[in-house]
Write a protein that holds these residues in place. Structure first.
Motif, PDB file in Angstrom:
ATOM      1  N   LEU A  43     -13.026  -3.418  18.344  1.00 18.55           N
ATOM      2  CA  LEU A  43     -12.443  -2.752  17.177  1.00 18.55           C
ATOM      3  C   LEU A  43     -12.919  -1.308  17.074  1.00 18.55           C
ATOM      4  O   LEU A  43     -12.136  -0.403  16.844  1.00 18.55           O
ATOM      5  N   LEU A  86       0.832  -1.210   0.000  1.00 20.16           N
ATOM      6  CA  LEU A  86       0.000   0.000   0.000  1.00 20.16           C
ATOM      7  C   LEU A  86       0.864   1.257   0.000  1.00 20.16           C
ATOM      8  O   LEU A  86       0.592   2.220  -0.721  1.00 20.16           O
ATOM      9  N   GLU A  87       1.924   1.238   0.816  1.00 22.82           N
ATOM     10  CA  GLU A  87       2.783   2.429   0.907  1.00 22.82           C
ATOM     11  C   GLU A  87       3.642   2.598  -0.350  1.00 22.82           C
ATOM     12  O   GLU A  87       4.051   3.709  -0.678  1.00 22.82           O
ATOM     13  N   ALA A 103     -13.602   1.668   3.474  1.00 20.95           N
ATOM     14  CA  ALA A 103     -12.173   1.534   3.153  1.00 20.95           C
ATOM     15  C   ALA A 103     -11.828   0.072   2.915  1.00 20.95           C
ATOM     16  O   ALA A 103     -12.279  -0.807   3.635  1.00 20.95           O
ATOM     17  N   HIS A 104     -11.059  -0.205   1.907  1.00 20.52           N
ATOM     18  CA  HIS A 104     -10.573  -1.566   1.745  1.00 20.52           C
ATOM     19  C   HIS A 104      -9.164  -1.544   1.179  1.00 20.52           C
ATOM     20  O   HIS A 104      -8.744  -0.596   0.519  1.00 20.52           O
ATOM     21  N   TYR A 105      -8.440  -2.590   1.493  1.00 20.67           N
ATOM     22  CA  TYR A 105      -7.059  -2.703   1.037  1.00 20.67           C
ATOM     23  C   TYR A 105      -7.088  -3.291  -0.363  1.00 20.67           C
ATOM     24  O   TYR A 105      -7.604  -4.398  -0.557  1.00 20.67           O
ATOM     25  N   PRO A 106      -6.557  -2.605  -1.358  1.00 20.20           N
ATOM     26  CA  PRO A 106      -6.626  -3.141  -2.725  1.00 20.20           C
ATOM     27  C   PRO A 106      -5.849  -4.456  -2.843  1.00 20.20           C
ATOM     28  O   PRO A 106      -4.926  -4.706  -2.071  1.00 20.20           O
ATOM     29  N   ARG A 140      -3.104   5.856   6.309  1.00 20.83           N
ATOM     30  CA  ARG A 140      -2.275   5.230   7.339  1.00 20.83           C
ATOM     31  C   ARG A 140      -1.672   6.346   8.197  1.00 20.83           C
ATOM     32  O   ARG A 140      -0.611   6.870   7.909  1.00 20.83           O
ATOM     33  N   VAL A 155       0.901  -4.846   5.496  1.00 22.71           N
ATOM     34  CA  VAL A 155       0.689  -4.383   6.873  1.00 22.71           C
ATOM     35  C   VAL A 155      -0.618  -3.592   6.853  1.00 22.71           C
ATOM     36  O   VAL A 155      -0.686  -2.524   6.256  1.00 22.71           O
ATOM     37  N   ARG A 156      -1.649  -4.153   7.485  1.00 23.06           N
ATOM     38  CA  ARG A 156      -2.973  -3.522   7.413  1.00 23.06           C
ATOM     39  C   ARG A 156      -2.976  -2.172   8.124  1.00 23.06           C
ATOM     40  O   ARG A 156      -2.533  -2.077   9.261  1.00 23.06           O
ATOM     41  N   PRO A 157      -3.477  -1.132   7.485  1.00 17.90           N
ATOM     42  CA  PRO A 157      -3.596   0.141   8.216  1.00 17.90           C
ATOM     43  C   PRO A 157      -4.794   0.071   9.162  1.00 17.90           C
ATOM     44  O   PRO A 157      -5.832  -0.472   8.794  1.00 17.90           O
ATOM     45  N   PRO A 158      -4.652   0.589  10.395  1.00 14.38           N
ATOM     46  CA  PRO A 158      -5.742   0.483  11.367  1.00 14.38           C
ATOM     47  C   PRO A 158      -7.010   1.201  10.915  1.00 14.38           C
ATOM     48  O   PRO A 158      -8.088   0.886  11.395  1.00 14.38           O
ATOM     49  N   SER A 159      -6.881   2.122   9.972  1.00 11.74           N
ATOM     50  CA  SER A 159      -8.070   2.862   9.525  1.00 11.74           C
ATOM     51  C   SER A 159      -9.094   1.915   8.900  1.00 11.74           C
ATOM     52  O   SER A 159     -10.275   2.235   8.814  1.00 11.74           O
ATOM     53  N   LEU A 168       2.486   1.923  -3.380  1.00 13.35           N
ATOM     54  CA  LEU A 168       1.578   2.587  -4.320  1.00 13.35           C
ATOM     55  C   LEU A 168       1.391   4.058  -3.930  1.00 13.35           C
ATOM     56  O   LEU A 168       1.326   4.936  -4.791  1.00 13.35           O
ATOM     57  N   ALA A 220     -10.383  -0.665  10.096  1.00  9.82           N
ATOM     58  CA  ALA A 220     -11.361  -1.129  11.069  1.00  9.82           C
ATOM     59  C   ALA A 220     -12.453  -0.095  11.299  1.00  9.82           C
ATOM     60  O   ALA A 220     -13.524  -0.408  11.801  1.00  9.82           O
ATOM     61  N   LEU A 221     -12.190   1.150  10.943  1.00  8.17           N
ATOM     62  CA  LEU A 221     -13.086   2.232  11.326  1.00  8.17           C
ATOM     63  C   LEU A 221     -14.060   2.633  10.230  1.00  8.17           C
ATOM     64  O   LEU A 221     -15.064   3.265  10.486  1.00  8.17           O
TER      65      LEU A 221
END
Lengths: 212, 641
Positions: free
Chosen positions: B586, A83-84, A116-119, B378, A105-109, A86, A111-112
């Motif tokens: 969470l 992710l970083e 948001a999703h990790y590509p 992040r 490394v999943r960003p904590p954001s 990109l 969860a909130l």
């Protein structure tokens, strides 16, 4: 001074706090010190280290000035986290080799926000390929684990860097500097990890396969 | 490795050093005798390294409680003829200004250098300020290096200049100089007989110089003007303010890291220009500047933050070259805010001189922005096991959404983010208590001030005394993690650490200090006991007057280190099948080690540090400690398995 002599060699390292970006930086700086060239860096210290985004700009050349690399100016983008990697795409252009570790490394954001999703890694590579000249990605953390510890991930990445990039300094200097910077008891593992990264890169380039 | 390079690097050797490390070497080569400071990014490494190197090189070093005390301590040493170094970030200088204005008048006998590490772009600061203006405002000579190599040279020169002028000298850096590395050539560190030689005060007693009552202060004020005139002469030296004259009609006036950007911009734009670099923002080399601009048609000023040089060179040009076109911030070619980069200067210079940009930066950036616009953010977060996270959770549980949360400076400012939302204000060190005091006059909602242990000693004490004195109705929560965490774990009055072996120190107790300041309701609790802490906060908020809660638990990073050192395993928590997927852990707690998988909570065992705070908040009691290998073995041998 001829234009070719003026040229900087530009490296961006992108990762997450705690991934050892500063160590990679120290290895490269030490290596340049023995090469007769000059080096200048811009580093992230302080609060961002709390699992935030870390970027390091490092430039090598016969004469160097400001460390911050202009947009599109990176020769290599060394990505320790997809992710970083990109997110640093602004530094890329056709001249850029992207060398990316596939360790997420999943960003904590995440969860909130349900939106948001990790590509996917394929999507990240596809986007990088739209801009960068070459994109190579590897399971550096897995290779490091095989070498003995995931802590040697950066040694794998440096091995891969030495085998794929057109470096302005001899790769041997980087290898030597790595062994000087890591603690004595970790030298053997780092030596193996470095060689595994190098071997992977040779193989990847031979099969001209862009994804490992 | 860097420590070894600074320590043992041979004279003449070129080593790869961080700007801050180069400053340390420069101070050692200048023969520094006393170091005092308060940590703050981007200055912290200077103080940490000089503290660590003190036993070997024989200088004295202290982590002072705040920057004002650090400057006064260093000034005390310099008054008795020693070479002293006070270290701080740009906003730390604000705290020390009261002492510095007066010190400009008294001067010193030895040498006093103040490091002001500025942070253009506010990478780790609450405000952006250009401390070059302090030089002029305080009448203190200032050196402003543009690279790590120059940072070393200027650090050393600052001591010489201070000694020669008998004036404090400010060494001003910025983030990119302090936190950039480059090859630096080492010089010789003078040998020193440790311990430090004692002095006879009678030799230095001089109330007319050091007691700033008006009659003496007026005389010293006149002397200061003379000293600055002398300093101005010294600053005409090309070592500080070099000029490159190639006979062009275009000139560049630059300072700090912007000078390096300007040189790159000239290369990229294939432009030849006369260049003057300003290494002494105060006093400015007015004569050299006047000569530099005399024959130019166009001048571009490259400097970060305030248009300081631009305004002053405009004044000089009125006489020296009235027709000169001056481009910079005032003309709109370069930005007023945030840090510069080569790219910003290339673009600004091209715009000012109507040149074609060789690279279409905007197109590259536009495309990049589109490719990353949907990426999850992040931002920095609390570390796994961070006691602040648990304290803030308990605080919110106790007083809900209606309360006023006055925060302060430290890792806990991260609590401004969701889901914590437990920091409503953050101004500067110690402001939590003062702001809470003002708000409580007009608020019926509970007013809570939140401050860290190091910040409490830095500038919370006088505010707390004020709140007690005026019978304020507020609750102060001291988040005591036994260190100055955010800047890299420095000691402070209630957190002496192993590095203080060679200095020793007396431990202060926060609860006793609060009681000593007249607070009658003082409680000390463990930060990870979320239920008890919640009850305690409810009780304190109901108490009329000032209440203090000390929420104690060591910083998770230090706790991890300590456990690793003694070989104690870190036993992670795990989620049992009792998890019903409510995901409160969470959403409300948001530890970085907890994530969601198939609608249920999961814990990343590699990240979890075993603090157990999440287990205390899970309504289903589904979060349990993993068994360690030792536990398993014991269960097997006792046949309970």
């Amino acid at each position: 001074m001829a234009p070719s002599e003026r040229k900087f060699w530009n490296l961006v390292i992108a990762g997450v706090g705690g991934q050892g970006t500063i160590l990679t930086n120290a290895v490269l700086g030490r290596a340049v010190a023995r090469s007769g060239l000059e080096v200048v860096t811009a580093e992230t210290h302080g609060m961002a280290q709390r699992y935030g985004r870390i970027t390091i700009h490092l430039r090598i050349g016969p004469e160097v000035h400001g460390a911050l690399i202009p947009s599109g100016g990176a020769d290599v983008l060394l990505g320790l986290e997809p992710l970083e990697t990109l997110r640093s795409i602004e530094c890329c252009s056709q001249r850029t080799l992207v060398l990316m570790n596939r360790q997420v490394v999943r960003p904590p954001s995440l969860a909130l926000s349900w939106r948001a999703h990790y590509p996917s890694l394929e999507e990240i590579e596809r986007r990088l390929q739209q801009v960068a000249g070459t994109v190579l990605s590897l399971e550096a953390h897995e290779l490091a684990r095989q070498a003995g510890t995931i802590l040697a991930t950066n040694a794998v990445m440096l091995g891969a860097l030495c085998a794929t990039a057109e470096l302005p300094i001899p790769a041997e200097l980087i290898r030597q500097a790595l062994f000087e910077v890591v603690p004595a008891k970790a030298q053997e593992i780092n030596r193996d990890a470095f060689e595994m990264g190098r071997a992977w890169a040779h193989l990847a380039q031979k099969s001209s396969c862009h994804q490992s | 490795m860097a420590l070894k390079d600074i320590q043992a690097g041979e004279p003449g050797e070129k080593v790869f050093l961080l700007g801050n490390e180069a400053i340390v070497r420069g101070a050692l080569e200048a023969g520094v005798e006393l170091v005092a400071g308060y940590p703050g990014t981007p200055s912290s490494e200077v103080l940490d390294l000089l503290f660590a190197l003190a036993p070997e090189f024989g200088h004295l070093a202290e982590y002072s409680v705040n920057e004002k005390v650090a400057v006064e301590t260093a000034a005390g040493a310099a008054i008795v003829g020693k070479r002293a170094f006070a270290i701080m970030k740009h906003v730390g200088v604000n705290v020390a200004t009261d002492a510095l204005f007066a010190l400009a008048q008294t001067g010193v006998n030895g040498a006093l250098v103040i490091l002001s590490a500025d942070d253009p772009g506010m990478h780790s600061s609450q405000s952006e300020q250009d401390n070059r203006l302090y030089g002029e405002h305080m009448h203190l000579p200032m050196l402003d290096p543009s690279s790590p190599a120059e940072a070393k040279a200027f650090a050393q020169a600052a001591f010489e200049l201070s000694h020669r002028l008998e004036l404090p000298v400010i060494l001003r850096t910025t983030t990119r100089v302090s936190h950039g590395s480059a090859l630096v050539r080492l010089g010789t560190i003078p040998p020193r007989a440790a311990p430090a030689e004692k002095v006879h005060w009678a030799r230095y007693r001089n109330p007319q110089r050091f007691t700033m009552v008006p009659v003496f202060a007026r005389a010293r004020r006149l002397l200061l003007t003379e000293k600055i005139a002398q300093a101005r002469q010294l600053c005409e030296d090309p070592r500080y303010n070099p000029v490159k004259n190639i006979g062009s009609s275009v000139g560049i006036l630059a300072s700090g890291i912007a000078y390096e950007y300007a040189l790159e911009a000239l290369q990229v734009l294939e432009l030849e220009a006369n260049v003057m670099k300003i290494g002494t923002p105060y006093p400015l080399p007015q004569q050299t500047m006047a000569e530099f601009i005399a024959d130019l048609k166009v001048l571009v000023v490259c400097e970060e933050l305030e248009p300081y040089l631009e305004d002053r060179v405009r004044a000089i040009a009125k006489e020296a070259n009235p027709g000169l076109k001056i481009y910079g911030k005032r003309s709109g070619h370069l930005p007023l805010e945030f840090e510069y980069s080569s790219q910003i200067v290339i673009s600004g210079l091209a715009k000012a001189l109507s040149l074609q940009l060789p690279v279409e930066f905007e197109k590259i950036e536009h495309r990049a922005r589109k490719l990353i616009q949907d990426l999850p953010a992040r931002t920095p977060v609390f570390c796994p096991g961070c006691p602040h996270q648990a304290s803030l959770y308990a605080l919110k549980q106790a007083v809900g959404q209606e309360a006023v949360f006055c925060g302060d400076i430290g890792c806990y400012t991260l609590g401004v983010q969701s889901p914590h939302n437990a920091v409503d204000t953050c101004l500067c060190m110690g402001a939590s208590i003062g702001l809470a005091n003002g708000i409580q006059y007009f608020s019926d909602d509970p007013v809570v001030a939140i401050i860290g242990d190091s910040t409490f000693f830095h500038s919370g004490l006088s505010a707390l005394a004020n709140a007690v004195y005026h019978q304020a109705n507020l609750t102060l929560v001291v988040l005591d993690n036994d260190t100055t965490a955010m800047t890299g774990h420095q000691p402070h009055p209630s957190a002496l650490d192993h590095r203080m072996k060679h200095t020793g120190g007396k431990l202060l107790d926060i609860a006793q200090v609060a009681e000593g300041l007249g607070v009658t309701d003082v409680k000390v609790l463990g930060a990870l006991e979320t239920e008890r802490l919640t009850e305690a906060v409810k009780h304190s908020v109901a108490h009329r007057g000032v209440s203090v809660i000390v929420s104690k638990e060591p910083c998770a990073l230090n706790w991890d280190r300590r456990r690793r050192r003694v070989g104690q395993p870190i036993v992670a928590y795990t989620v049992s099948d009792r998890c019903n997927g409510c995901l409160e852990c969470l959403r409300d707690f948001n530890c970085i080690a907890i994530y969601e998988q198939d609608g249920l909570a999961q814990i990343d065992a590699a990240l979890c540090n075993g603090c157990g705070a999440c287990a205390t908040i899970c309504p289903e009691e589904a979060i349990i400690q993993r068994r360690s290998a030792g536990d398993l073995l014991q269960e097997l041998t006792h046949g309970t398995f």
